[in-house]
Write a protein that holds these residues in place. Structure first.
Motif, mmCIF file in Angstrom:
data_model
loop_
_atom_site.group_PDB
_atom_site.id
_atom_site.type_symbol
_atom_site.label_atom_id
_atom_site.label_comp_id
_atom_site.label_asym_id
_atom_site.label_seq_id
_atom_site.Cartn_x
_atom_site.Cartn_y
_atom_site.Cartn_z
ATOM 1 N N PRO A 90 0.815 -1.221 0.000
ATOM 2 C CA PRO A 90 0.000 0.000 0.000
ATOM 3 C C PRO A 90 0.853 1.278 0.000
ATOM 4 N N ILE A 91 1.978 1.244 0.697
ATOM 5 C CA ILE A 91 2.881 2.390 0.703
ATOM 6 C C ILE A 91 3.484 2.582 -0.690
ATOM 7 N N LEU A 92 3.886 1.479 -1.305
ATOM 8 C CA LEU A 92 4.466 1.545 -2.645
ATOM 9 C C LEU A 92 3.438 2.041 -3.650
ATOM 10 N N ALA A 93 2.198 1.575 -3.531
ATOM 11 C CA ALA A 93 1.140 1.989 -4.457
ATOM 12 C C ALA A 93 0.909 3.494 -4.374
ATOM 13 N N ALA A 94 0.952 4.032 -3.165
ATOM 14 C CA ALA A 94 0.786 5.480 -2.993
ATOM 15 C C ALA A 94 1.961 6.232 -3.609
ATOM 16 N N ALA A 95 3.156 5.687 -3.428
ATOM 17 C CA ALA A 95 4.359 6.336 -3.962
ATOM 18 C C ALA A 95 4.362 6.346 -5.482
ATOM 19 N N GLU A 96 3.852 5.294 -6.096
ATOM 20 C CA GLU A 96 3.868 5.199 -7.557
ATOM 21 C C GLU A 96 2.911 6.190 -8.221
ATOM 22 N N LYS A 97 2.013 6.767 -7.435
ATOM 23 C CA LYS A 97 1.098 7.778 -7.974
ATOM 24 C C LYS A 97 1.671 9.180 -7.841
ATOM 25 N N GLY A 98 2.776 9.301 -7.114
ATOM 26 C CA GLY A 98 3.342 10.617 -6.864
ATOM 27 C C GLY A 98 4.568 10.909 -7.707
ATOM 28 N N PHE A 99 5.191 12.048 -7.422
ATOM 29 C CA PHE A 99 6.415 12.441 -8.113
ATOM 30 C C PHE A 99 7.246 13.320 -7.167
ATOM 31 N N PRO A 100 8.550 13.365 -7.389
ATOM 32 C CA PRO A 100 9.423 14.117 -6.483
ATOM 33 C C PRO A 100 9.427 15.617 -6.739
ATOM 34 N N ASP A 101 9.953 16.331 -5.793
ATOM 35 C CA ASP A 101 10.165 17.772 -5.903
ATOM 36 C C ASP A 101 11.059 18.068 -7.105
ATOM 37 N N GLY A 102 10.896 19.220 -7.720
ATOM 38 C CA GLY A 102 11.732 19.565 -8.869
ATOM 39 C C GLY A 102 10.880 19.924 -10.074
ATOM 40 N N THR A 103 11.311 19.479 -11.242
ATOM 41 C CA THR A 103 10.599 19.777 -12.491
ATOM 42 C C THR A 103 9.945 18.523 -13.046
ATOM 43 N N ARG A 104 8.684 18.640 -13.391
ATOM 44 C CA ARG A 104 7.950 17.529 -13.990
ATOM 45 C C ARG A 104 7.276 18.030 -15.262
ATOM 46 N N THR A 105 7.543 17.372 -16.369
ATOM 47 C CA THR A 105 6.946 17.793 -17.642
ATOM 48 C C THR A 105 5.665 17.015 -17.911
ATOM 49 N N SER A 106 4.725 17.687 -18.535
ATOM 50 C CA SER A 106 3.417 17.116 -18.897
ATOM 51 C C SER A 106 2.769 16.367 -17.734
ATOM 52 N N PRO A 107 2.613 17.016 -16.580
ATOM 53 C CA PRO A 107 1.977 16.339 -15.439
ATOM 54 C C PRO A 107 0.478 16.166 -15.672
ATOM 55 N N ALA A 108 -0.082 15.159 -15.038
ATOM 56 C CA ALA A 108 -1.526 14.960 -15.125
ATOM 57 C C ALA A 108 -2.223 16.058 -14.338
ATOM 58 N N ALA A 109 -3.282 16.590 -14.916
ATOM 59 C CA ALA A 109 -4.028 17.653 -14.235
ATOM 60 C C ALA A 109 -4.672 17.109 -12.973
ATOM 61 N N GLY A 110 -4.801 17.953 -11.979
ATOM 62 C CA GLY A 110 -5.426 17.534 -10.736
ATOM 63 C C GLY A 110 -4.866 18.294 -9.552
ATOM 64 N N THR A 111 -5.327 17.909 -8.382
ATOM 65 C CA THR A 111 -4.864 18.531 -7.145
ATOM 66 C C THR A 111 -3.918 17.578 -6.429
ATOM 67 N N TYR A 112 -2.790 18.092 -6.020
ATOM 68 C CA TYR A 112 -1.759 17.279 -5.373
ATOM 69 C C TYR A 112 -1.409 17.854 -4.000
ATOM 70 N N ARG A 113 -0.952 16.971 -3.155
ATOM 71 C CA ARG A 113 -0.577 17.362 -1.795
ATOM 72 C C ARG A 113 0.918 17.150 -1.596
ATOM 73 N N ALA A 114 1.588 18.157 -1.060
ATOM 74 C CA ALA A 114 3.018 18.046 -0.786
ATOM 75 C C ALA A 114 3.233 17.245 0.495
ATOM 76 N N LEU A 115 4.186 16.334 0.467
ATOM 77 C CA LEU A 115 4.461 15.516 1.647
ATOM 78 C C LEU A 115 5.506 16.201 2.523
ATOM 79 N N THR A 116 5.176 17.439 2.865
ATOM 80 C CA THR A 116 6.035 18.220 3.744
ATOM 81 C C THR A 116 5.187 19.281 4.413
#
Length: 225
Positions: free
Chosen positions: A146-172
């Motif tokens: 379950p932890i891995l599944a949540a991680a695979e839906k996210g992305f790290p800090d920095g630059t991300r090209t062509s991200p999927a539209a939506g609302t995201y929460r920072a893990l900080t």
């Protein structure tokens, strides 16, 4: 008197000749010794010449690896899941048990972190702080999927090209987290508020449709809100 002066001159000339010969011989000897001696030290290698480390925390060795038939511990035996994890992952002349231990340690780190803060465990996988976490979880500690599944839906800090539209929460909860979403023409479509969040506030980012680039700094990692 003349004889004494002549004798003295002869002795002086002989002394000078011997001195010159001795001096030349010393130079020749020291030169030969210098040529025979090795350099005091080898040139310091340029860090730029070193191969760049892999950026994939789940990457397997690129060199020769032990065949599956030789994946046996010095004592006891490996389980089917452990053998599957080790397949193609153990470099030649390396103890398979040591490689297995690194995977087990990755599982332990995820479990310990998740026990106290699941968001922190998810973020550490997204940020690549726990090397090899994906394969370790899938094969050695599936209870952490379950932890891995949540991680695979996210992305790290920095630059991300062509991200999927939506609302995201920072893990900080850092008040220095800043972000912006840009269109193809470089125009800013959305950005973090000018006022910094209060300590402990939940930080979210809304990425509009058509965003070509999403940039963030100080936000650690993002997951869908």
């Amino acid at each position: 008197m003349y004889r004494r002066s002549a004798a003295a001159a002869v002795l002086l000339a002989a002394a000078l000749t011997l001195t010159a010969c001795s001096s030349d011989g010393g130079k020749a000897d020291s030169g030969a010794e210098a040529k025979a001696q090795p350099p005091a030290s080898s040139p310091v290698p340029d860090p730029a010449d070193a191969p760049a480390p892999s950026t994939d925390p789940n990457a397997k060795p690129t060199g020769p690896v032990l065949p599956d038939a030789k994946l046996t511990p010095k004592t006891g035996s490996f389980t089917a899941q452990e053998k599957q994890y080790l397949s193609g992952r153990v470099p030649e002349k390396t103890d398979p048990a040591a490689v297995l231990q690194s995977g087990q340690e990755a599982c332990q780190r995820v479990a310990r972190t998740a026990k106290h803060d699941k968001d922190a465990a998810t973020g550490s996988i997204i940020a690549g702080e726990i090397a090899g976490a994906k394969d370790a979880i899938n094969l050695l500690c599936p209870e952490q999927k379950p932890i891995l599944a949540a991680a695979e839906k996210g992305f790290p800090d920095g630059t991300r090209t062509s991200p999927a539209a939506g609302t995201y929460r920072a893990l900080t909860q850092a008040t220095t987290c800043k972000w912006e979403a840009k269109g193809k023409d470089g125009s800013v479509l959305a950005a973090s508020p000018e006022t910094a969040p209060n300590p402990g506030d939940k930080i979210t980012a809304t990425i509009p449709a058509g965003t070509a680039e999403f940039n963030s700094v100080g936000c650690y990692a993002w997951i869908p809100a």
